[in-house]
Design a protein around this motif. Structure first.
Motif, PDB file in Angstrom:
ATOM      1  N   ASP A 439      13.084  -6.004  17.656  1.00  0.00           N
ATOM      2  CA  ASP A 439      13.312  -5.204  18.850  1.00  0.00           C
ATOM      3  C   ASP A 439      14.766  -5.261  19.295  1.00  0.00           C
ATOM      4  N   VAL A 440      15.121  -4.313  20.143  1.00  0.00           N
ATOM      5  CA  VAL A 440      16.468  -4.223  20.698  1.00  0.00           C
ATOM      6  C   VAL A 440      16.439  -4.688  22.156  1.00  0.00           C
ATOM      7  N   ASN A 441      17.375  -5.550  22.531  1.00  0.00           N
ATOM      8  CA  ASN A 441      17.504  -6.006  23.921  1.00  0.00           C
ATOM      9  C   ASN A 441      16.201  -6.574  24.467  1.00  0.00           C
ATOM     10  N   ASN A 442      15.496  -7.334  23.640  1.00  0.00           N
ATOM     11  CA  ASN A 442      14.230  -7.934  24.076  1.00  0.00           C
ATOM     12  C   ASN A 442      14.550  -9.272  24.747  1.00  0.00           C
ATOM     13  N   THR A 443      15.176  -9.183  25.914  1.00  0.00           N
ATOM     14  CA  THR A 443      15.767 -10.369  26.548  1.00  0.00           C
ATOM     15  C   THR A 443      15.303 -10.549  27.992  1.00  0.00           C
ATOM     16  N   HIS A 444      14.079 -10.197  28.287  1.00  0.00           N
ATOM     17  CA  HIS A 444      13.544 -10.372  29.646  1.00  0.00           C
ATOM     18  C   HIS A 444      13.038 -11.810  29.789  1.00  0.00           C
ATOM     19  N   TYR A 445      13.974 -12.739  29.890  1.00  0.00           N
ATOM     20  CA  TYR A 445      13.649 -14.162  29.788  1.00  0.00           C
ATOM     21  C   TYR A 445      12.735 -14.659  30.902  1.00  0.00           C
ATOM     22  N   TYR A 446      12.724 -13.982  32.019  1.00  0.00           N
ATOM     23  CA  TYR A 446      11.844 -14.419  33.103  1.00  0.00           C
ATOM     24  C   TYR A 446      10.378 -14.386  32.692  1.00  0.00           C
ATOM     25  N   LEU A 447      10.047 -13.568  31.691  1.00  0.00           N
ATOM     26  CA  LEU A 447       8.648 -13.475  31.264  1.00  0.00           C
ATOM     27  C   LEU A 447       8.161 -14.761  30.603  1.00  0.00           C
ATOM     28  N   ASN A 448       9.075 -15.588  30.130  1.00  0.00           N
ATOM     29  CA  ASN A 448       8.656 -16.861  29.550  1.00  0.00           C
ATOM     30  C   ASN A 448       8.120 -17.833  30.602  1.00  0.00           C
ATOM     31  N   HIS A 449       8.202 -17.452  31.880  1.00  0.00           N
ATOM     32  CA  HIS A 449       7.688 -18.297  32.952  1.00  0.00           C
ATOM     33  C   HIS A 449       6.253 -17.954  33.335  1.00  0.00           C
ATOM     34  N   ILE A 450       5.708 -16.855  32.817  1.00  0.00           N
ATOM     35  CA  ILE A 450       4.341 -16.511  33.199  1.00  0.00           C
ATOM     36  C   ILE A 450       3.386 -17.512  32.551  1.00  0.00           C
ATOM     37  N   PRO A 451       2.271 -17.825  33.210  1.00  0.00           N
ATOM     38  CA  PRO A 451       1.348 -18.836  32.667  1.00  0.00           C
ATOM     39  C   PRO A 451       0.866 -18.534  31.257  1.00  0.00           C
ATOM     40  N   PHE A 452       0.736 -17.273  30.906  1.00  0.00           N
ATOM     41  CA  PHE A 452       0.284 -16.915  29.566  1.00  0.00           C
ATOM     42  C   PHE A 452       1.269 -17.387  28.504  1.00  0.00           C
ATOM     43  N   ALA A 453       2.543 -17.495  28.864  1.00  0.00           N
ATOM     44  CA  ALA A 453       3.608 -17.746  27.879  1.00  0.00           C
ATOM     45  C   ALA A 453       3.916 -19.223  27.728  1.00  0.00           C
ATOM     46  N   ASP A 454       2.904 -20.071  27.734  1.00  0.00           N
ATOM     47  CA  ASP A 454       3.192 -21.498  27.583  1.00  0.00           C
ATOM     48  C   ASP A 454       3.725 -21.835  26.196  1.00  0.00           C
ATOM     49  N   HIS A 455       3.608 -20.901  25.248  1.00  0.00           N
ATOM     50  CA  HIS A 455       4.157 -21.116  23.915  1.00  0.00           C
ATOM     51  C   HIS A 455       5.654 -20.819  23.858  1.00  0.00           C
ATOM     52  N   GLY A 456       6.193 -20.188  24.896  1.00  0.00           N
ATOM     53  CA  GLY A 456       7.626 -19.937  24.956  1.00  0.00           C
ATOM     54  C   GLY A 456       8.134 -18.965  23.918  1.00  0.00           C
ATOM     55  N   ALA A 457       7.272 -18.119  23.394  1.00  0.00           N
ATOM     56  CA  ALA A 457       7.682 -17.219  22.305  1.00  0.00           C
ATOM     57  C   ALA A 457       7.233 -15.792  22.582  1.00  0.00           C
ATOM     58  N   LEU A 458       7.333 -15.388  23.838  1.00  0.00           N
ATOM     59  CA  LEU A 458       6.888 -14.051  24.217  1.00  0.00           C
ATOM     60  C   LEU A 458       7.904 -12.984  23.820  1.00  0.00           C
ATOM     61  N   LEU A 459       9.145 -13.397  23.589  1.00  0.00           N
ATOM     62  CA  LEU A 459      10.253 -12.461  23.425  1.00  0.00           C
ATOM     63  C   LEU A 459      10.858 -12.524  22.024  1.00  0.00           C
ATOM     64  N   ASP A 460      11.680 -11.525  21.728  1.00  0.00           N
ATOM     65  CA  ASP A 460      12.376 -11.421  20.442  1.00  0.00           C
ATOM     66  C   ASP A 460      13.854 -11.144  20.701  1.00  0.00           C
ATOM     67  N   PRO A 461      14.564 -12.130  21.258  1.00  0.00           N
ATOM     68  CA  PRO A 461      15.976 -11.911  21.564  1.00  0.00           C
ATOM     69  C   PRO A 461      16.847 -12.000  20.312  1.00  0.00           C
ATOM     70  N   PRO A 462      18.095 -11.552  20.393  1.00  0.00           N
ATOM     71  CA  PRO A 462      19.014 -11.712  19.261  1.00  0.00           C
ATOM     72  C   PRO A 462      19.192 -13.175  18.898  1.00  0.00           C
ATOM     73  N   THR A 463      19.362 -13.427  17.600  1.00  0.00           N
ATOM     74  CA  THR A 463      19.576 -14.782  17.108  1.00  0.00           C
ATOM     75  C   THR A 463      20.692 -14.790  16.075  1.00  0.00           C
ATOM     76  N   ALA A 464      21.291 -15.965  15.900  1.00  0.00           N
ATOM     77  CA  ALA A 464      22.439 -16.077  14.997  1.00  0.00           C
ATOM     78  C   ALA A 464      22.051 -15.840  13.550  1.00  0.00           C
ATOM     79  N   ASP A 465      20.882 -16.342  13.126  1.00  0.00           N
ATOM     80  CA  ASP A 465      20.538 -16.225  11.707  1.00  0.00           C
ATOM     81  C   ASP A 465      20.300 -14.778  11.302  1.00  0.00           C
ATOM     82  N   VAL A 466      19.561 -14.026  12.118  1.00  0.00           N
ATOM     83  CA  VAL A 466      19.351 -12.608  11.806  1.00  0.00           C
ATOM     84  C   VAL A 466      20.679 -11.857  11.870  1.00  0.00           C
ATOM     85  N   SER A 467      21.486 -12.157  12.873  1.00  0.00           N
ATOM     86  CA  SER A 467      22.766 -11.466  13.034  1.00  0.00           C
ATOM     87  C   SER A 467      23.696 -11.744  11.862  1.00  0.00           C
TER      88      SER A 467
END
Length: 655
Positions: A439-467
């Motif tokens: 995804d593009v600009n998948n950086t809504h980090y506040y969503l990692n605070h919702i109770p459903f997201a206890d796995h901390g992997a709700l998002l797909d932000p940019p990363t160094a290895d893919v880049s």
């Protein structure tokens, strides 16, 4: 750090003998021949992709949820689960890791469903370990949802995720478009299951009440993991929403359910399954049952077939893969073999490579619909999936690797593939210059605070290895496409900002800092950044500092849990795949003649097995750091070969 006493016997011998008698050449030849032997007649490579015991346990749970129990298969999966239990009774998330309560609860429940006596030694040890951790109530959200479906905990034990989420507008703080592809595909059918408060058929009515320290209906601390003010605020809103749920008009629920159904049905993806990942596929299969699709329905039948295609069945044991990786495996195998063929110019190898590349070219996703189009509506398709097919979700990482292999073939046959791939990869750049996986600009980090997201992997932000891999490919296309320079410059600037103070880069999709540093240094080399560049020199110094006395490199998944500099790049043993990655990184930085590289090559030659490959027992990558890990069975095959082949090319010169 490499010690002076490290042996160089294999290399000393190699360079005092004729080329065709050298141990280096023999090691390359044996690995090459075995890798070619594993090529499918269609041209691709695919290796097993193994996860922790959560996935095979969930397969047994699915069989009992649906009352579709294959006792013979269940027995084999149970054998697998028993064989992977640790001495203390727990089940880890990766080989050699600490016990994980959620994985252990699922494995225990699956074995009990399979008929294991709770007083058997292995079951008693697992139960005692779970209770010592606070009991099954301390398991993660997905495990508690499973227990709610099996009527082992009340529905208040899980986050409130009503299907009406499907009707929220895009501007709302939570929307499907704001989370990762894997989250979307898992969540949408889950909305249906949770809103209907489904009940597993569970024909034997087996429960796990003995795993709770407090009776589940009396437990009041299911959400003790929610610590932040934002998380607690969202949890309070969830509780209000749960109280108001009976007031939701039936017409609204029906409309939302239909939208959820239509969403996941459109993405069923044939025999490759929803999202081509096991959790989403199981949720879709169970949601179809909930919605009244009969067993003979063709879509339901294909959905089950997609799940069963993930099974790896042996004579006495079986497990279920989380997904399959043919595009990734074929792309990386091709890059390794292309490095081999730079020296050998072997017609048989060239034919095998071309067969693999043509298979890859045929899998390019061009005009298919994709969720990525939400943020890039005018961008033409041109990416590749990770799996055999995943039409809605091409993978930027795979696309860069495959496109690099096609470009290195240097034939006009792939010009159109490369044109589309170049446009698509360049167009998927996020605003900060980096690249996410899907995804593009998948950086809504506040969503990692919702109770459903206890796995901390709700998002797909940019990363160094893919880049780093995107830079590797796009830099090679710069001569054809000078207009790519601003894209490339932004990506390089992003990578410079992402470098750790010690010189390494984080590896989101591979373990870990060795993997991330490998990816970035290959990208920097392709971009022509001088070897004297301070960022490259810091990375080289870091890689050399974490080399083990035996000449190899090794890093474990604990670095995702403790990222302190003294832990990065370190493991109690060297591994072949990480030694290969470190060697490739150092050679990309101009260190081919260094004693550290020679010692690493010597390590690979000394540890090669009789079949021509290497054998790493460890898990090689995170699916999601800290919660889900993977073992790519191909990594100890093509990465060492790639490294040895490049070393030979650097020492002997390219033909």
């Amino acid at each position: 750090m490499l010690k002076e006493a490290t042996a160089f016997s294999a290399l000393d011998t190699a360079f005092h003998q004729p080329y065709n008698e050298s141990p280096l050449d023999n090691a390359i030849r044996r690995a090459k021949q075995e890798l070619l032997r594993l090529q499918h007649p269609s041209g691709y490579w695919v290796f097993e992709l193994e996860a922790d015991c959560t996935i095979p346990a969930e397969y047994i749970l699915m069989m009992h949820y649906m009352d579709e129990i294959d006792t013979r298969l269940q027995s084999k999966i149970a054998n697998y689960l028993r064989a992977h239990q640790q001495e203390d009774g727990s089940y880890p998330l990766f080989f050699g890791g600490p016990g994980d309560i959620s994985c252990t609860v699922k494995a225990y429940y699956a074995l009990k469903l399979a008929g294991d006596d709770i007083d058997a030694p292995h079951m008693k040890k697992a139960r005692e370990w779970i209770l010592a951790q606070g009991g099954a109530a301390r398991a993660n959200v997905f495990t508690r949802i499973m227990m709610a479906m099996f009527e082992q905990v009340p529905w208040r034990a899980v986050p409130f995720i009503p299907v009406e989420i499907m009707l929220l507008p895009r501007w709302f703080p939570f929307h499907l478009d704001k989370v990762s592809y894997w989250s979307r595909t898992v969540m949408v059918p889950l909305f249906i299951l949770c809103s209907n408060k489904v009940k597993a058929r569970n024909p034997s009515k087996i429960g796990i009440r003995e795993l709770f320290t407090v009776p589940p209906e009396k437990e009041r601390n299911y959400f003790s993991h929610v610590k932040t003010p934002l998380g607690k605020c969202i949890l309070a809103l969830e509780r209000i929403g749960r109280l108001m749920e009976p007031l939701i008009p039936k017409a609204v629920r029906r409309k939302a359910t239909e939208k959820a159904r239509d969403w996941f049905m459109a993405r069923l993806n044939g025999v490759d399954g929803l999202g081509a990942i096991f959790p989403a596929m199981v949720n879709a299969y169970e949601a179809m049952d909930c919605l009244g699709f009969p067993p003979e329905d063709e879509n339901r039948r294909i959905a089950k077939e997609a799940i069963d295609r993930l099974l790896v069945i042996g004579e006495d044991s079986a497990y279920c893969q989380p997904c399959v990786s043919p595009i990734w495996d074929t792309g990386l195998s091709s890059l390794a073999l292309q490095e081999v063929n730079k020296f050998e110019k072997d017609p048989q190898l060239a034919d095998a490579l071309m067969k693999g590349l043509r298979w890859l070219a045929s899998k390019q996703l061009t005009d298919e619909p994709g969720d990525w189009r939400v943020n890039r509506p005018n961008l033409e398709g041109g990416g590749w999936a990770f799996q055999f097919a995943n039409t809605y979700y091409p993978d930027v990482d795979d696309s860069a690797v495959v496109a690099q292999a096609l470009a290195q073939a240097e034939t006009p046959e792939f010009d159109e593939n490369l044109r589309r791939a170049t446009n698509w990869i360049a167009g998927m750049q996020s605003d900060n210059g980096g690249y996410g996986a899907f995804d593009v600009n998948n950086t809504h980090y506040y969503l990692n605070h919702i109770p459903f997201a206890d796995h901390g992997a709700l998002l797909d932000p940019p990363t160094a290895d893919v880049s780093g891999r995107c830079v590797m490919f796009l830099a090679g296309m710069l001569k054809r496409r000078p207009d790519l320079k601003p894209v490339l410059d932004r990506a390089i600037e992003y990578l410079r900002k992402e470098q750790e103070p010690d010189g390494s880069w984080f590896g989101r999709w591979g373990t870990n800092y060795i993997y991330g540093t490998w990816s970035v240094l290959l990208g920097f080399e392709a971009a022509g950044i001088p070897k004297t560049d301070p960022s490259i020199q810091r990375a080289v110094a870091w890689l050399k500092s974490v080399q083990r006395p035996d000449g190899g490199w090794g890093e474990d998944n604990f670095t995702y849990h403790d990222a302190s500099p003294e832990k990065r790049g370190r493991f109690h043993t060297s591994t072949a795949f990480q030694t290969g990655l470190a060697l490739l990184a150092l050679m990309a930085a101009g260190e081919a003649d260094s004693p550290e590289v020679e010692a690493g090559v010597d390590y690979l030659i000394r540890t090669q097995k009789a079949d021509g490959f290497w054998k790493d027992e460890c898990f090689t990558a995170p699916g999601f750091p800290r919660v889900f890990y993977l073992k790519y069975h191909g990594y100890d095959k093509f990465f060492p070969l790639w490294a040895l082949a490049r070393y030979r090319n650097e020492r002997y010169g390219k033909a």
